[in-house]
Design a protein around this motif. Structure first.
Motif, PDB file in Angstrom:
ATOM      1  N   GLU A   1      15.877   2.574   1.151  1.00 24.84           N
ATOM      2  CA  GLU A   1      16.121   2.183  -0.237  1.00 24.84           C
ATOM      3  C   GLU A   1      14.872   1.625  -0.902  1.00 24.84           C
ATOM      4  O   GLU A   1      14.917   0.585  -1.554  1.00 24.84           O
ATOM      5  N   CYS A   2      13.758   2.323  -0.708  1.00 20.87           N
ATOM      6  CA  CYS A   2      12.511   1.880  -1.321  1.00 20.87           C
ATOM      7  C   CYS A   2      12.695   1.811  -2.842  1.00 20.87           C
ATOM      8  O   CYS A   2      12.954   2.826  -3.478  1.00 20.87           O
ATOM      9  N   PRO A   3      12.610   0.608  -3.416  1.00 22.95           N
ATOM     10  CA  PRO A   3      12.916   0.478  -4.845  1.00 22.95           C
ATOM     11  C   PRO A   3      11.951   1.255  -5.740  1.00 22.95           C
ATOM     12  O   PRO A   3      12.338   1.742  -6.792  1.00 22.95           O
ATOM     13  N   MET A   4      10.701   1.382  -5.297  1.00 24.83           N
ATOM     14  CA  MET A   4       9.717   2.050  -6.143  1.00 24.83           C
ATOM     15  C   MET A   4       9.907   3.563  -6.141  1.00 24.83           C
ATOM     16  O   MET A   4       9.820   4.216  -7.169  1.00 24.83           O
ATOM     17  N   CYS A   5      10.196   4.128  -4.962  1.00 21.62           N
ATOM     18  CA  CYS A   5      10.441   5.568  -4.898  1.00 21.62           C
ATOM     19  C   CYS A   5      11.760   5.926  -5.579  1.00 21.62           C
ATOM     20  O   CYS A   5      11.880   6.982  -6.195  1.00 21.62           O
ATOM     21  N   ARG A   6      12.745   5.021  -5.470  1.00 17.13           N
ATOM     22  CA  ARG A   6      14.011   5.286  -6.153  1.00 17.13           C
ATOM     23  C   ARG A   6      13.825   5.290  -7.666  1.00 17.13           C
ATOM     24  O   ARG A   6      14.424   6.090  -8.385  1.00 17.13           O
TER      25      ARG A   6
ATOM     26  N   PHE B   1      15.879   9.748   3.881  1.00 18.88           N
ATOM     27  CA  PHE B   1      15.904   8.488   4.625  1.00 18.88           C
ATOM     28  C   PHE B   1      15.191   7.378   3.843  1.00 18.88           C
ATOM     29  O   PHE B   1      15.692   6.272   3.696  1.00 18.88           O
ATOM     30  N   HIS B   2      14.010   7.702   3.332  1.00 23.09           N
ATOM     31  CA  HIS B   2      13.217   6.710   2.606  1.00 23.09           C
ATOM     32  C   HIS B   2      13.951   6.249   1.344  1.00 23.09           C
ATOM     33  O   HIS B   2      13.917   5.072   0.984  1.00 23.09           O
ATOM     34  N   LEU B   3      14.648   7.167   0.689  1.00 19.87           N
ATOM     35  CA  LEU B   3      15.355   6.830  -0.545  1.00 19.87           C
ATOM     36  C   LEU B   3      16.685   6.127  -0.283  1.00 19.87           C
ATOM     37  O   LEU B   3      17.004   5.133  -0.929  1.00 19.87           O
TER      38      LEU B   3
ATOM     39  N   ARG C   1       0.826  -1.216   0.000  1.00 16.34           N
ATOM     40  CA  ARG C   1       0.000   0.000   0.000  1.00 16.34           C
ATOM     41  C   ARG C   1       0.849   1.250   0.000  1.00 16.34           C
ATOM     42  O   ARG C   1       0.321   2.359   0.060  1.00 16.34           O
ATOM     43  N   ARG C   2       2.148   1.067   0.023  1.00 16.01           N
ATOM     44  CA  ARG C   2       3.073   2.209  -0.063  1.00 16.01           C
ATOM     45  C   ARG C   2       2.783   3.234   1.024  1.00 16.01           C
ATOM     46  O   ARG C   2       2.705   4.431   0.766  1.00 16.01           O
ATOM     47  N   LEU C   3       2.646   2.754   2.264  1.00 12.67           N
ATOM     48  CA  LEU C   3       2.119   3.613   3.328  1.00 12.67           C
ATOM     49  C   LEU C   3       2.990   4.821   3.628  1.00 12.67           C
ATOM     50  O   LEU C   3       2.496   5.860   4.031  1.00 12.67           O
ATOM     51  N   THR C   4       4.295   4.673   3.490  1.00 13.85           N
ATOM     52  CA  THR C   4       5.166   5.824   3.754  1.00 13.85           C
ATOM     53  C   THR C   4       5.913   6.247   2.494  1.00 13.85           C
ATOM     54  O   THR C   4       6.950   6.895   2.569  1.00 13.85           O
ATOM     55  N   CYS C   5       5.378   5.842   1.350  1.00 13.86           N
ATOM     56  CA  CYS C   5       6.047   6.213   0.104  1.00 13.86           C
ATOM     57  C   CYS C   5       5.810   7.678  -0.229  1.00 13.86           C
ATOM     58  O   CYS C   5       4.938   8.329   0.318  1.00 13.86           O
ATOM     59  N   LEU C   6       6.632   8.165  -1.148  1.00 21.00           N
ATOM     60  CA  LEU C   6       6.645   9.587  -1.438  1.00 21.00           C
ATOM     61  C   LEU C   6       5.893   9.868  -2.728  1.00 21.00           C
ATOM     62  O   LEU C   6       6.003   9.115  -3.690  1.00 21.00           O
ATOM     63  N   LYS C   7       5.152  10.952  -2.704  1.00 20.65           N
ATOM     64  CA  LYS C   7       4.477  11.365  -3.931  1.00 20.65           C
ATOM     65  C   LYS C   7       5.501  11.873  -4.927  1.00 20.65           C
ATOM     66  O   LYS C   7       6.557  12.360  -4.541  1.00 20.65           O
TER      67      LYS C   7
HETATM   68 ZN   LIG Z   1       8.658   4.292  -1.269  1.00 18.18          ZN
END
Ligand SMILES: [Zn+2]
Length: 319
Positions: free
Chosen positions: A279-284, A273-275, A245-251
């Motif tokens: 290392e969230c692969p989707m946000c990166r 931090f998230h990147l 659900r990408r709860l803490t992912c970045l817009k």
């Molecule tokens: Zn993310």
């Protein structure tokens, strides 16, 4: 950007006005009706970030293009099974991840020594979501599972929103380490430079809040909410829901501000931090896509090939 408006963008999820998810829902609706323009729009919208994701895992450009193309075809053929309560972007990334895995094992079978999958590749569902038929026998269980996950996502979202409002982003970071990355308290403490006890405390308080939210929902709905308290300690489930659900992912807009250097603290630090730590692969992948200079896009439209190769499946879906 003031803190209030920044806070509304970090890790924000569906249900807000002007949410990109509304655009996705609209496009998916049109695609289900067989609208080819909507399909082309969806390809244009996601091609860049999916390519950036595949590029980090596969070696040559042709292999990247083929795999992204396969993912789009996989999406359009699996459309009847797509649950629209799940974010479209995550679903596309999940399909792509599976197709990348296939490409890597094809290469392995070919006797080549590949770069191999990154560590995070086993952290998501590995089953091909685009290949999953749902026999009627397990459909009922599937529905129960979906309801539970929606409920879990709901209370997790409330928890994160509450921590964000109180600007307790450090606590959110602890939870990302524990729930998104699945680290143990000690590992998370070491990586954050905190002591283990305080990490355990954050976790304990989070579980308590989740239980309280669950009780609230139960009281409000008047019926038995389909989630047992014991589910809350099921960390594998929390981790999966958190990621899916990408709860803490970045817009994308937040990532854009970050890249322009106009995102203010503490959101700037949270984004970094998230990147870089989580290392969230989707946000990166989104960041890399946004970072790609427009000039490097070839004059011929690469998405046209994907469109042509997949549009045939559309009419079959749309009927
Ligand atoms: Zn993310």
């Amino acid at each position: 950007m003031d803190e209030k408006s920044a806070s509304a963008t970090v890790g924000d999820r569906p249900g807000r006005e002007g949410d990109p998810d509304d655009v996705d829902r609209f496009l998916v609706g049109e695609i289900r009706r067989g609208d080819q323009r909507a399909w082309k729009q969806l390809i244009d919208r996601y091609h860049g970030r999916l390519t950036a994701f595949a590029r980090g895992r596969l070696r040559d450009a042709a292999e990247v293009d083929d795999t992204v193309q396969e993912a789009f075809v996989g999406f359009v053929t699996s459309l009847p099974h797509y649950d629209e309560s799940r974010p479209l972007e995550t679903y596309l990334f999940t399909i792509l991840r599976y197709k990348v895995g296939e490409a890597l094992s094809r290469r392995k079978r070919g006797g080549e020594i590949g770069r191999g999958a990154r560590d995070d590749d086993d952290a998501m569902d590995v089953a091909d979501p685009s290949g999953s038929e749902t026999p009627s026998g397990i459909a009922a269980n599937e529905e129960v599972r979906r309801r539970q996950e929606r409920l879990l996502a709901d209370i997790l979202r409330r928890l994160i929103a509450e921590l964000r409002e109180r600007e307790k982003l450090e606590d959110v970071q602890v939870l990302e380490m524990l729930f998104f990355l699945g680290l143990r308290n000690k590992e998370a403490a070491d990586r954050l430079g905190r002591d283990e006890k305080s990490v355990a405390g954050v976790k304990f308080r989070a579980i308590q809040r989740l239980q309280a939210f669950l009780d609230e929902i139960r009281a409000a709905s008047g019926s038995e909410a389909a989630l047992d308290h014991s589910e809350l300690s099921g960390e594998a489930t929390i981790a999966r829901v958190w990621r899916e659900r990408r709860l803490t992912c970045l817009k994308r807009s937040t990532l854009g501000s970050y890249l322009l250097g106009v995102l203010e603290e503490p959101w700037e630090g949270f984004t970094r931090f998230h990147l870089d730590v989580v290392e969230c692969p989707m946000c990166r992948a989104n960041r890399d896509d946004l970072n790609t200079p427009t000039a490097s896009v070839p004059a011929s439209d690469p998405n046209e090939r994907i469109f042509q190769s997949s549009v045939g499946f559309l009419s079959r879906t749309g009927g």
